[in-house]
Design a protein around this motif. Structure first.
Motif, PDB file in Angstrom:
ATOM      1  N   LEU A   1      37.537 123.058-117.881  1.00 55.32           N
ATOM      2  CA  LEU A   1      36.912 123.865-116.843  1.00 55.32           C
ATOM      3  C   LEU A   1      37.918 124.773-116.140  1.00 55.32           C
ATOM      4  N   ASN A   2      37.648 126.058-116.143  1.00 52.97           N
ATOM      5  CA  ASN A   2      38.382 127.058-115.351  1.00 52.97           C
ATOM      6  C   ASN A   2      39.897 127.086-115.611  1.00 52.97           C
ATOM      7  N   LEU A   3      40.319 126.743-116.806  1.00 55.99           N
ATOM      8  CA  LEU A   3      41.753 126.831-117.111  1.00 55.99           C
ATOM      9  C   LEU A   3      42.271 128.257-116.959  1.00 55.99           C
ATOM     10  N   ASN A   4      41.410 129.218-117.196  1.00 55.20           N
ATOM     11  CA  ASN A   4      41.852 130.618-117.108  1.00 55.20           C
ATOM     12  C   ASN A   4      42.032 131.091-115.668  1.00 55.20           C
ATOM     13  N   HIS A   5      41.605 130.289-114.684  1.00 54.17           N
ATOM     14  CA  HIS A   5      41.752 130.682-113.274  1.00 54.17           C
ATOM     15  C   HIS A   5      42.859 129.918-112.548  1.00 54.17           C
ATOM     16  N   THR A   6      43.364 128.849-113.151  1.00 52.19           N
ATOM     17  CA  THR A   6      44.249 127.942-112.410  1.00 52.19           C
ATOM     18  C   THR A   6      45.538 128.612-111.956  1.00 52.19           C
ATOM     19  N   GLU A   7      46.167 129.394-112.813  1.00 48.57           N
ATOM     20  CA  GLU A   7      47.459 129.979-112.454  1.00 48.57           C
ATOM     21  C   GLU A   7      47.327 130.929-111.262  1.00 48.57           C
ATOM     22  N   LYS A   8      46.261 131.720-111.224  1.00 50.49           N
ATOM     23  CA  LYS A   8      46.058 132.619-110.088  1.00 50.49           C
ATOM     24  C   LYS A   8      45.789 131.834-108.804  1.00 50.49           C
ATOM     25  N   ARG A   9      45.036 130.762-108.923  1.00 52.18           N
ATOM     26  CA  ARG A   9      44.775 129.924-107.747  1.00 52.18           C
ATOM     27  C   ARG A   9      46.072 129.273-107.253  1.00 52.18           C
ATOM     28  N   LEU A  10      46.902 128.834-108.178  1.00 52.29           N
ATOM     29  CA  LEU A  10      48.185 128.246-107.789  1.00 52.29           C
ATOM     30  C   LEU A  10      49.047 129.251-107.037  1.00 52.29           C
ATOM     31  N   ALA A  11      49.055 130.482-107.496  1.00 50.58           N
ATOM     32  CA  ALA A  11      49.839 131.514-106.818  1.00 50.58           C
ATOM     33  C   ALA A  11      49.345 131.695-105.385  1.00 50.58           C
ATOM     34  N   ARG A  12      48.025 131.672-105.180  1.00 52.16           N
ATOM     35  CA  ARG A  12      47.491 131.778-103.824  1.00 52.16           C
ATOM     36  C   ARG A  12      47.878 130.563-102.987  1.00 52.16           C
ATOM     37  N   LEU A  13      47.826 129.389-103.611  1.00 54.26           N
ATOM     38  CA  LEU A  13      48.189 128.157-102.906  1.00 54.26           C
ATOM     39  C   LEU A  13      49.648 128.200-102.465  1.00 54.26           C
ATOM     40  N   CYS A  14      50.504 128.727-103.335  1.00 53.95           N
ATOM     41  CA  CYS A  14      51.924 128.834-102.999  1.00 53.95           C
ATOM     42  C   CYS A  14      52.148 129.771-101.813  1.00 53.95           C
ATOM     43  N   SER A  15      51.314 130.795-101.699  1.00 56.27           N
ATOM     44  CA  SER A  15      51.453 131.750-100.597  1.00 56.27           C
ATOM     45  C   SER A  15      50.844 131.241 -99.300  1.00 56.27           C
ATOM     46  N   ASP A  16      49.768 130.467 -99.415  1.00 60.72           N
ATOM     47  CA  ASP A  16      48.995 130.079 -98.238  1.00 60.72           C
ATOM     48  C   ASP A  16      49.561 128.882 -97.476  1.00 60.72           C
ATOM     49  N   PHE A  17      50.450 128.112 -98.120  1.00 63.75           N
ATOM     50  CA  PHE A  17      51.008 126.924 -97.483  1.00 63.75           C
ATOM     51  C   PHE A  17      52.510 126.862 -97.737  1.00 63.75           C
ATOM     52  N   ARG A  18      53.197 126.071 -96.935  1.00 64.75           N
ATOM     53  CA  ARG A  18      54.607 125.768 -97.179  1.00 64.75           C
ATOM     54  C   ARG A  18      54.692 124.464 -97.954  1.00 64.75           C
ATOM     55  N   TRP A  19      55.576 124.422 -98.958  1.00 66.90           N
ATOM     56  CA  TRP A  19      55.645 123.269 -99.850  1.00 66.90           C
ATOM     57  C   TRP A  19      57.077 122.750 -99.958  1.00 66.90           C
ATOM     58  N   GLY A  20      57.210 121.479-100.278  1.00 65.14           N
ATOM     59  CA  GLY A  20      58.528 120.886-100.458  1.00 65.14           C
ATOM     60  C   GLY A  20      58.490 119.712-101.425  1.00 65.14           C
ATOM     61  N   ARG A  21      59.662 119.128-101.645  1.00 64.06           N
ATOM     62  CA  ARG A  21      59.826 117.964-102.509  1.00 64.06           C
ATOM     63  C   ARG A  21      59.354 116.696-101.798  1.00 64.06           C
ATOM     64  N   MET A  22      58.866 115.749-102.572  1.00 68.87           N
ATOM     65  CA  MET A  22      58.414 114.487-101.993  1.00 68.87           C
ATOM     66  C   MET A  22      59.547 113.753-101.297  1.00 68.87           C
ATOM     67  N   ASP A  23      60.696 113.652-101.955  1.00 69.02           N
ATOM     68  CA  ASP A  23      61.780 112.861-101.373  1.00 69.02           C
ATOM     69  C   ASP A  23      62.260 113.463-100.050  1.00 69.02           C
ATOM     70  N   GLU A  24      62.343 114.788 -99.986  1.00 70.68           N
ATOM     71  CA  GLU A  24      62.833 115.423 -98.763  1.00 70.68           C
ATOM     72  C   GLU A  24      61.819 115.347 -97.629  1.00 70.68           C
ATOM     73  N   LEU A  25      60.552 115.397 -97.945  1.00 71.49           N
ATOM     74  CA  LEU A  25      59.540 115.357 -96.901  1.00 71.49           C
ATOM     75  C   LEU A  25      59.310 113.946 -96.352  1.00 71.49           C
ATOM     76  N   PHE A  26      59.423 112.954 -97.201  1.00 75.04           N
ATOM     77  CA  PHE A  26      59.025 111.605 -96.792  1.00 75.04           C
ATOM     78  C   PHE A  26      60.181 110.633 -96.598  1.00 75.04           C
ATOM     79  N   LEU A  27      61.330 110.904 -97.199  1.00 76.26           N
ATOM     80  CA  LEU A  27      62.425 109.941 -97.135  1.00 76.26           C
ATOM     81  C   LEU A  27      63.615 110.425 -96.325  1.00 76.26           C
ATOM     82  N   SER A  28      63.698 111.720 -96.049  1.00 77.71           N
ATOM     83  CA  SER A  28      64.891 112.246 -95.377  1.00 77.71           C
ATOM     84  C   SER A  28      65.005 111.716 -93.954  1.00 77.71           C
ATOM     85  N   ALA A  29      63.857 111.381 -93.345  1.00 73.99           N
ATOM     86  CA  ALA A  29      63.894 110.875 -91.970  1.00 73.99           C
ATOM     87  C   ALA A  29      64.247 109.387 -91.921  1.00 73.99           C
TER      88      ALA A  29
END
Length: 272
Positions: free
Chosen positions: A244-272
């Protein structure tokens, strides 16, 4: 931001259709798809966690080194993509220890994160957390707090928690969100392809703003690859879920990357 590093023929839905002894003879598309993902992350200055199959790492060591050199976290996704629930505790321990060492040798990083294939740590296999801790892992992201015909613990905590008494080991569930008093999966995968993008974005925004928690998002490299070899003689439900919708996923991912800030699991949850 997380990626489950496996190819199209590794998925659990195909396990009765494609046997493990056939994998070597199939077209592997993981390199080209990971290259596209890395390019996307470079454009948006994103560092992510790559939950990697040992089978892939052993055959494409340069790929693992490139991911690590780009500043991403290498974590474990098992070797054979076998469900935890189908293994004994000793079998599980052997696989996660051996795969951890393999990934560390290739990446030059300590591997401290684990994600079970098909989110297969269920109520009957919660022992896996203690086995993981004993093997040197510091967190798991293996539980999806939803109802699904193949996985999920609907009443599990929605956000990071300590599943072992007197331990700092974390379970970091895949994200869910409430809308009109109904809980929806908001963490990616097939749901990200099924829901309209604005709905997925709204669910993640609600987690950030209302719950004031980070969202855990995942996808597979084959989900940006509409040209992958198509499988025959599989059920209509499996066909719908996988293609389903494999042809749309990459464009949606690009929007997701722009719309939110993202990081690594270890740095977000273990650095503190």
């Amino acid at each position: 931001m997380t990626v489950d590093v496996e190819d199209y023929f590794h998925v659990s839905a195909f396990e009765n259709h494609i046997k493990k002894n056939q994998w070597e003879g199939l077209e592997c598309r993981i390199e080209r798809n990971i290259d596209r993902i890395l390019d996307l992350y470079r454009q948006h200055n994103i560092k992510a966690t790559f939950f990697t199959l040992g089978w892939v790492a052993e055959r494409y060591p340069a790929l693992i080194k490139t991911i690590a050199q780009d500043g991403h976290e290498i974590a474990c996704h098992s070797y054979w993509h076998r469900r935890v629930s189908s293994q004994t505790q000793s079998e599980f321990a052997e696989e996660i220890i051996d795969t951890k060492k393999l990934l560390e040798d290739l990446s030059g990083q300590e591997v401290i994160g684990y994600r079970a294939p098909s989110y297969s740590i269920g109520k009957e296999s919660l022992w896996a957390h203690e086995v993981l801790e004993k093997a040197g892992y510091r967190y798991s992201s293996s539980i999806y707090p939803i109802s699904h015909d193949h996985y999920g613990i609907p009443d599990a905590p929605r956000f990071a928690y300590r599943p072992i008494a007197d331990s700092d080991f974390l379970e970091i569930p895949i994200t869910t969100s409430f809308l009109l008093n109904k809980k929806f999966p908001a963490g990616g995968g097939g749901y990200f392809r099924f829901f309209p993008y604005f709905f997925s974005r709204a669910l993640l925004n609600r987690v950030n703003r209302t719950d004031q928690q980070p969202g855990i998002f995942y996808f597979h490299p084959w989900e940006i690859d509409p040209d992958q070899p198509r499988q025959c003689n599989i059920s209509l439900k499996t066909t719908f879920r996988h293609y389903l919708n494999l042809n749309h996923t990459e464009k949606r991912l690009a929007r997701l990357c722009s719309d939110f800030r993202w990081g690594r699991m270890d740095e977000l949850f273990l650095s503190a």
